[in-house]
Write a protein that holds these residues in place. Structure first.
Motif, PDB file in Angstrom:
ATOM      1  N   ASN A   1       7.998  -6.730  -5.528  1.00 52.55           N
ATOM      2  CA  ASN A   1       7.520  -7.793  -4.640  1.00 52.55           C
ATOM      3  C   ASN A   1       6.078  -8.214  -4.903  1.00 52.55           C
ATOM      4  O   ASN A   1       5.553  -9.088  -4.240  1.00 52.55           O
ATOM      5  CB  ASN A   1       7.632  -7.351  -3.177  1.00 52.55           C
ATOM      6  N   ASN A   2       5.452  -7.550  -5.866  1.00 50.92           N
ATOM      7  CA  ASN A   2       4.048  -7.875  -6.093  1.00 50.92           C
ATOM      8  C   ASN A   2       3.888  -9.239  -6.763  1.00 50.92           C
ATOM      9  O   ASN A   2       4.282  -9.443  -7.904  1.00 50.92           O
ATOM     10  CB  ASN A   2       3.403  -6.800  -6.970  1.00 50.92           C
ATOM     11  N   LYS A   3       3.301 -10.183  -5.984  1.00 51.21           N
ATOM     12  CA  LYS A   3       3.127 -11.537  -6.539  1.00 51.21           C
ATOM     13  C   LYS A   3       1.635 -11.832  -6.750  1.00 51.21           C
ATOM     14  O   LYS A   3       1.273 -12.917  -7.179  1.00 51.21           O
ATOM     15  CB  LYS A   3       3.721 -12.579  -5.566  1.00 51.21           C
ATOM     16  N   ILE A   4       0.807 -10.872  -6.382  1.00 51.20           N
ATOM     17  CA  ILE A   4      -0.629 -11.142  -6.448  1.00 51.20           C
ATOM     18  C   ILE A   4      -1.143 -10.869  -7.859  1.00 51.20           C
ATOM     19  O   ILE A   4      -0.951  -9.782  -8.402  1.00 51.20           O
ATOM     20  CB  ILE A   4      -1.407 -10.289  -5.422  1.00 51.20           C
ATOM     21  N   LYS A   5      -1.772 -11.877  -8.409  1.00 50.29           N
ATOM     22  CA  LYS A   5      -2.334 -11.750  -9.753  1.00 50.29           C
ATOM     23  C   LYS A   5      -3.437 -10.700  -9.753  1.00 50.29           C
ATOM     24  O   LYS A   5      -4.097 -10.483  -8.746  1.00 50.29           O
ATOM     25  CB  LYS A   5      -2.929 -13.100 -10.171  1.00 50.29           C
ATOM     26  N   HIS A   6      -3.688 -10.083 -10.845  1.00 51.65           N
ATOM     27  CA  HIS A   6      -4.759  -9.087 -11.048  1.00 51.65           C
ATOM     28  C   HIS A   6      -4.547  -7.811 -10.246  1.00 51.65           C
ATOM     29  O   HIS A   6      -5.399  -6.962 -10.203  1.00 51.65           O
ATOM     30  CB  HIS A   6      -6.153  -9.655 -10.713  1.00 51.65           C
ATOM     31  N   ARG A   7      -3.423  -7.701  -9.564  1.00 56.53           N
ATOM     32  CA  ARG A   7      -3.125  -6.437  -8.866  1.00 56.53           C
ATOM     33  C   ARG A   7      -2.128  -5.662  -9.722  1.00 56.53           C
ATOM     34  O   ARG A   7      -1.243  -6.258 -10.331  1.00 56.53           O
ATOM     35  CB  ARG A   7      -2.492  -6.720  -7.494  1.00 56.53           C
ATOM     36  N   PRO A   8      -2.219  -4.317  -9.745  1.00 53.45           N
ATOM     37  CA  PRO A   8      -1.257  -3.559 -10.558  1.00 53.45           C
ATOM     38  C   PRO A   8       0.177  -3.847 -10.117  1.00 53.45           C
ATOM     39  O   PRO A   8       0.436  -4.058  -8.934  1.00 53.45           O
ATOM     40  CB  PRO A   8      -1.621  -2.102 -10.262  1.00 53.45           C
ATOM     41  N   SER A   9       1.087  -3.877 -11.098  1.00 48.32           N
ATOM     42  CA  SER A   9       2.481  -4.197 -10.769  1.00 48.32           C
ATOM     43  C   SER A   9       3.201  -3.003 -10.169  1.00 48.32           C
ATOM     44  O   SER A   9       4.356  -3.081  -9.789  1.00 48.32           O
ATOM     45  CB  SER A   9       3.214  -4.659 -12.022  1.00 48.32           C
ATOM     46  N   ARG A  10       2.515  -1.863 -10.119  1.00 50.62           N
ATOM     47  CA  ARG A  10       3.141  -0.667  -9.564  1.00 50.62           C
ATOM     48  C   ARG A  10       2.426  -0.238  -8.296  1.00 50.62           C
ATOM     49  O   ARG A  10       1.236  -0.498  -8.123  1.00 50.62           O
ATOM     50  CB  ARG A  10       3.102   0.468 -10.595  1.00 50.62           C
ATOM     51  N   MET A  11       3.181   0.420  -7.398  1.00 48.85           N
ATOM     52  CA  MET A  11       2.587   0.894  -6.143  1.00 48.85           C
ATOM     53  C   MET A  11       2.158   2.343  -6.290  1.00 48.85           C
ATOM     54  O   MET A  11       2.877   3.139  -6.904  1.00 48.85           O
ATOM     55  CB  MET A  11       3.615   0.832  -5.021  1.00 48.85           C
ATOM     56  N   LEU A  12       1.045   2.666  -5.673  1.00 48.47           N
ATOM     57  CA  LEU A  12       0.551   4.038  -5.740  1.00 48.47           C
ATOM     58  C   LEU A  12       1.389   4.944  -4.842  1.00 48.47           C
ATOM     59  O   LEU A  12       1.707   4.589  -3.711  1.00 48.47           O
ATOM     60  CB  LEU A  12      -0.918   4.072  -5.283  1.00 48.47           C
ATOM     61  N   GLY A  13       1.740   6.126  -5.365  1.00 49.23           N
ATOM     62  CA  GLY A  13       2.442   7.134  -4.566  1.00 49.23           C
ATOM     63  C   GLY A  13       1.465   8.223  -4.156  1.00 49.23           C
ATOM     64  O   GLY A  13       0.360   7.943  -3.693  1.00 49.23           O
ATOM     65  N   TYR A  14       1.831   9.489  -4.400  1.00 44.43           N
ATOM     66  CA  TYR A  14       0.952  10.612  -4.067  1.00 44.43           C
ATOM     67  C   TYR A  14       0.011  10.915  -5.235  1.00 44.43           C
ATOM     68  O   TYR A  14       0.300  10.588  -6.371  1.00 44.43           O
ATOM     69  CB  TYR A  14       1.785  11.853  -3.741  1.00 44.43           C
ATOM     70  N   ILE A  15      -1.104  11.547  -4.894  1.00 47.59           N
ATOM     71  CA  ILE A  15      -2.092  11.866  -5.942  1.00 47.59           C
ATOM     72  C   ILE A  15      -2.530  13.332  -5.844  1.00 47.59           C
ATOM     73  O   ILE A  15      -2.390  13.972  -4.801  1.00 47.59           O
ATOM     74  CB  ILE A  15      -3.339  10.956  -5.853  1.00 47.59           C
ATOM     75  N   LYS A  16      -3.101  13.812  -6.938  1.00 49.12           N
ATOM     76  CA  LYS A  16      -3.754  15.128  -6.943  1.00 49.12           C
ATOM     77  C   LYS A  16      -5.028  15.051  -7.768  1.00 49.12           C
ATOM     78  O   LYS A  16      -5.064  14.344  -8.780  1.00 49.12           O
ATOM     79  CB  LYS A  16      -2.836  16.183  -7.579  1.00 49.12           C
ATOM     80  N   MET A  17      -6.056  15.765  -7.313  1.00 45.07           N
ATOM     81  CA  MET A  17      -7.314  15.847  -8.079  1.00 45.07           C
ATOM     82  C   MET A  17      -7.727  17.317  -8.109  1.00 45.07           C
ATOM     83  O   MET A  17      -7.925  17.928  -7.065  1.00 45.07           O
ATOM     84  CB  MET A  17      -8.404  15.003  -7.419  1.00 45.07           C
ATOM     85  N   ILE A  18      -7.853  17.852  -9.302  1.00 50.48           N
ATOM     86  CA  ILE A  18      -8.100  19.302  -9.421  1.00 50.48           C
ATOM     87  C   ILE A  18      -9.270  19.571 -10.360  1.00 50.48           C
ATOM     88  O   ILE A  18      -9.283  19.082 -11.504  1.00 50.48           O
ATOM     89  CB  ILE A  18      -6.826  20.005  -9.950  1.00 50.48           C
TER      90      ILE A  18
END
Ligand SMILES: [Zn+2]
Length: 314
Positions: A181-198
């Motif tokens: 559904n992403n129609k906005i230009k310059h926005r990533p075509s993928r949605m962010l899920g969960y993250i980890k930083m270690i």
């Protein structure tokens, strides 16, 4: 939960105690002496008593609040402020907001909350398509011979006098899913899920592999640049896509991982100014915990209380 809802739910110490009791009974009380789960509540002294061995359990025993002398209300307010706000609170700011005399107990309280956040998130593994990269975070190495060794907040003047700056390596992993559904230009075509930083000691293959095994489900696809430390990832996960990433293309080829890194750096700089090397992981825990629950702001407070009582903290 917003501030109005919070104050009507927890107007005083008694309301916090009542809630903590209910939450702990939901999770289940276990006797420290005999391991039994059968107990009854002693109203007058506000303790549980084991039906088998008569041993008593305090309201805070075994929770992150166990050794703290601060009122429960301080804990609840701190947890609310931390999880309900997008950014964060320094211990100094919280100390001011609570009107408390001493800095150290407030700092320890926040530290324990952040450790609980990390402990909670470490129970889950990332899966699907995952971008991975490393980032260098500036920390302050504290001179242990000086006083105030536990304080991790340094203003510019103190920083020059007492600590030297160093950079620590952080492994950053971000799940993403395709967003049709992403129609906005310059926005990533993928949605962010969960993250980890270690935080990792070094960027060697063995350090990275060890963390990847702990953090990522083996059925995943991992996208990285062509750094040599990543050579063995393909043996741990289903697929490893290595890309040659020039720095000008980094935002396009690994968009989420770079966005997360720059947001975390900007936040730390703005709120905490500088971070002691031992505590960087704690701040990353908070950042990841909140980002991972960004769509659950209504229940994040209750979840955090559960995180603080679900594990054994003694
Ligand atoms: Zn018992």
């Amino acid at each position: 939960m917003n501030l109005i809802q919070f104050t009507s739910r927890f107007p005083n110490e008694a309301s916090c105690r009542k809630y903590l009791r209910l939450k702990r009974e939901e999770e289940g009380i276990q006797c420290r002496r005999c391991g039994s789960h059968e107990y009854f509540w002693l109203v007058n002294i506000e303790k549980w008593q084991c039906r088998k061995c008569c041993s008593r359990t305090n309201l805070r025993a075994g929770t992150i609040m166990e050794k703290s002398k601060l009122p429960l209300m301080y804990w609840f307010i701190a947890i609310h402020l931390i999880v309900a706000t997008k950014k964060s609170f320094s211990a100094l700011e919280l100390q001011y907001q609570l009107g408390h005399k001493r800095y150290e107990p407030i700092w320890y309280m926040l530290t324990k909350i952040r450790i609980a956040m990390g402990k909670r998130d470490s129970k889950y593994k990332l899966k699907g398509q995952i971008e991975m990269d490393e980032a260098l975070f500036t920390v302050v190495t504290i001179d242990r011979s000086k006083k105030d060794e536990d304080l991790n907040l340094y203003n510019e003047k103190q920083k020059r006098g007492r600590g030297s700056q160093k950079k620590l390596n952080v492994l950053v992993m971000t799940e993403s899913t395709y967003n049709p559904n992403n129609k906005i230009k310059h926005r990533p075509s993928r949605m962010l899920g969960y993250i980890k930083m270690i935080v990792i000691d070094d960027a060697s293959a063995s350090s990275i592999n060890y963390e990847v095994k702990k953090a990522i489900n083996p059925s995943s696809i991992v996208l990285t640049d062509s750094w040599t430390g990543y050579t063995n990832i393909k043996d741990i996960v289903k697929e490893h896509q290595k890309m040659i990433v020039k720095s000008k293309d980094a935002d396009k080829k690994l968009p989420w991982v770079h966005k997360v890194i720059s947001n975390a750096k900007r936040l730390f700089l703005g709120v905490h100014h500088s971070i002691g090397r031992e505590y960087l992981q704690n701040y990353l825990n908070e950042f990841c915990y909140k980002l991972n629950r960004r769509n659950h702001r209504e229940i994040i407070f209750d979840r955090m209380i559960t995180a603080g009582i679900a594990d054994t903290w003694y």
